[in-house]
Write a protein that holds these residues in place. Structure first.
Motif, PDB file in Angstrom:
ATOM      1  N   VAL A  19       0.821  -1.218   0.000  1.00  0.00           N
ATOM      2  CA  VAL A  19       0.000   0.000   0.000  1.00  0.00           C
ATOM      3  C   VAL A  19       0.852   1.264   0.000  1.00  0.00           C
ATOM      4  O   VAL A  19       0.647   2.167  -0.827  1.00  0.00           O
ATOM      5  CB  VAL A  19      -0.982  -0.029   1.184  1.00  0.00           C
ATOM      6  CG1 VAL A  19      -1.622   1.346   1.371  1.00  0.00           C
ATOM      7  CG2 VAL A  19      -2.065  -1.070   0.943  1.00  0.00           C
ATOM      8  N   ARG A  44       2.449   1.562  -3.464  1.00  0.00           N
ATOM      9  CA  ARG A  44       1.509   1.945  -4.515  1.00  0.00           C
ATOM     10  C   ARG A  44       1.121   3.409  -4.404  1.00  0.00           C
ATOM     11  O   ARG A  44       1.017   4.130  -5.415  1.00  0.00           O
ATOM     12  CB  ARG A  44       0.274   1.056  -4.442  1.00  0.00           C
ATOM     13  CG  ARG A  44      -0.769   1.367  -5.501  1.00  0.00           C
ATOM     14  CD  ARG A  44      -0.199   1.221  -6.898  1.00  0.00           C
ATOM     15  NE  ARG A  44      -1.123   1.667  -7.921  1.00  0.00           N
ATOM     16  CZ  ARG A  44      -1.967   0.866  -8.572  1.00  0.00           C
ATOM     17  NH1 ARG A  44      -2.013  -0.430  -8.279  1.00  0.00           N
ATOM     18  NH2 ARG A  44      -2.774   1.335  -9.492  1.00  0.00           N
ATOM     19  N   ALA A  83      -4.242  -1.814  -3.286  1.00  0.00           N
ATOM     20  CA  ALA A  83      -3.531  -0.560  -3.029  1.00  0.00           C
ATOM     21  C   ALA A  83      -3.911   0.506  -4.048  1.00  0.00           C
ATOM     22  O   ALA A  83      -3.988   1.693  -3.730  1.00  0.00           O
ATOM     23  CB  ALA A  83      -2.014  -0.812  -3.071  1.00  0.00           C
TER      24      ALA A  83
END
Length: 394
Positions: free
Chosen positions: A41, A44, A271
């Motif tokens: 996450v 991204r 993400a």
């Protein structure tokens, strides 16, 4: 009985066997996906932020800079480089090519032609050619004299050669032939060739065959031993290394790698959703905090103020400027007409008015007839009359 009954559809192909997921796969999947999601996450979101910044920089900076550099290159660098290339080319021709061409044409070629080629060709034609012809004639005459002398002495020489050959044959050739035939050949044949041949056939050949058979047997044994040892080593390595490694690869590495790859894909998509959601939230917050007040200020304040300035200041000022321009143009036109009339009056006062046209008398006994023609014509033998045009007569 229905003879047009459709045939039965073919059976479906067998479904390939797919093994079920093992307990290791199920136990690894959820923790791996949680860890990958937590790790992916931030990556991204950072990636999306960098991509947004990159697009903004490309749109706002790099593309205008590239267009400016392209225009600068096309409009400034290329013409200057072209002009410099033409100047350098002309300068190179003026400093190198043309002097070298002149040096070759007016110095090297005349010097080589008249200092080397012409003297050498004259020497070849006038000196070497006659000298060679004289040497050929001399050698031909000398060869002819030697041939005549040989033909003259040939008979006596042949008789002497025949006698000397017979004497040498009796004194030298006959003893040598007898020595070779009755002494050298028997000694060499029965004292050297026959014993050596017998030893080769009866001793050396069987001995060589036995040694070759023994070498082939030893080689076959060594090869069998090496092959057996290699086969055993390969089997040992297969049992100890290849089979466990294959099992580990199939049962551990491949499932774990597949799960990690699937987790990375799922985490990257999730993400992306989170990043887009955060981006939409930030966009909404920026619109609420800055965009909406700015739009309200533009609609409620700037537009009315602008319309008021346009109606109260700009349009009256434009109309007043237009009226002033028209008045100035009219004043300038009147001033130009006045100056033109004054210049014409001054010229008439200095030079005088235009000269009046005077009639020109025609030749005697000829009259100009204007009837039926556009140009005046003279008719011989007709008395001159008054010249009136057709409209006046009508």
């Amino acid at each position: 009985m229905d003879l047009n009954k459709p045939a039965d559809p073919p059976p479906p192909p067998p479904v390939p066997y797919e093994g079920g997921e093992g307990c290791l796969t199920v136990a690894v999947r959820v923790p791996v996906r949680i860890v990958v999601l937590v790790l992916v996450v931030p990556v991204r979101m950072l990636w999306d932020l960098l991509a947004l910044c990159g697009r903004a920089v490309h749109t706002a900076l790099l593309r205008p800079l590239g267009n400016a550099l392209t225009w600068f290159f096309d409009q400034v660098v290329a013409p200057v480089a072209r002009a410099l290339g033409v100047a350098v080319l002309w300068l190179g021709k003026a400093l190198l090519l043309w002097p070298l061409m002149a040096l070759w044409r007016y110095v090297v070629v005349p010097v080589v032609k008249y200092g080397l080629v012409v003297p050498v060709s004259w020497n070849y034609r006038r000196v070497l050619t006659p000298l060679g012809h004289g040497l050929v004639w001399t050698l031909g005459r000398l060869a002819a004299g030697i041939a005549w002398l040989a033909r003259t002495l040939g008979a006596g020489g042949r008789w002497l050669a025949v006698g000397a050959g017979r004497v040498l044959g009796v004194l030298v050739v006959v003893p040598l032939v007898a020595l070779w035939r009755y002494v050298v050949v028997p000694v060499v044949r029965y004292g050297l060739v026959v014993p050596v041949s017998w030893i080769y056939r009866r001793v050396l050949t069987p001995l060589g065959h036995g040694l070759a058979w023994a070498a082939r047997g030893l080689g076959a044994g060594a090869v069998w031993t090496v092959r057996t040892a290699v086969a055993g080593l390969v089997a040992l390595l297969r049992v100890l290394l290849v089979v466990p490694a294959g099992w580990l690869w199939r049962r551990v590495v491949v499932p774990v790698g597949r799960e990690i790859g699937a987790a990375l894909q799922v985490g990257w998509r999730v993400a992306g959703f989170l990043s887009r959601a955060v981006g939409r939230a930030l966009k909404w917050l920026a619109w609420q905090l800055a965009g909406r007040p700015a739009a309200w200020f533009y609609r409620a304040v700037c537009v009315p103020v602008g319309h008021g300035v346009r109606d109260a200041v700009w349009r009256p000022a434009r109309r007043a400027a237009a009226e002033a321009g028209r008045a100035v143009r009219a004043a300038l036109a009147g001033a130009r007409a006045t100056v033109r009339q004054a210049r014409r009056d001054a010229w008439r006062a200095l030079v005088g008015g235009p000269r009046a046209a005077e009639p020109v008398p025609g030749p005697p006994l000829q009259a100009r007839n204007l009837v039926g023609t556009q140009q005046p014509q003279t008719v011989p033998g007709v008395a001159a009359g008054t010249e009136t045009s057709l409209p006046e007569r009508a």
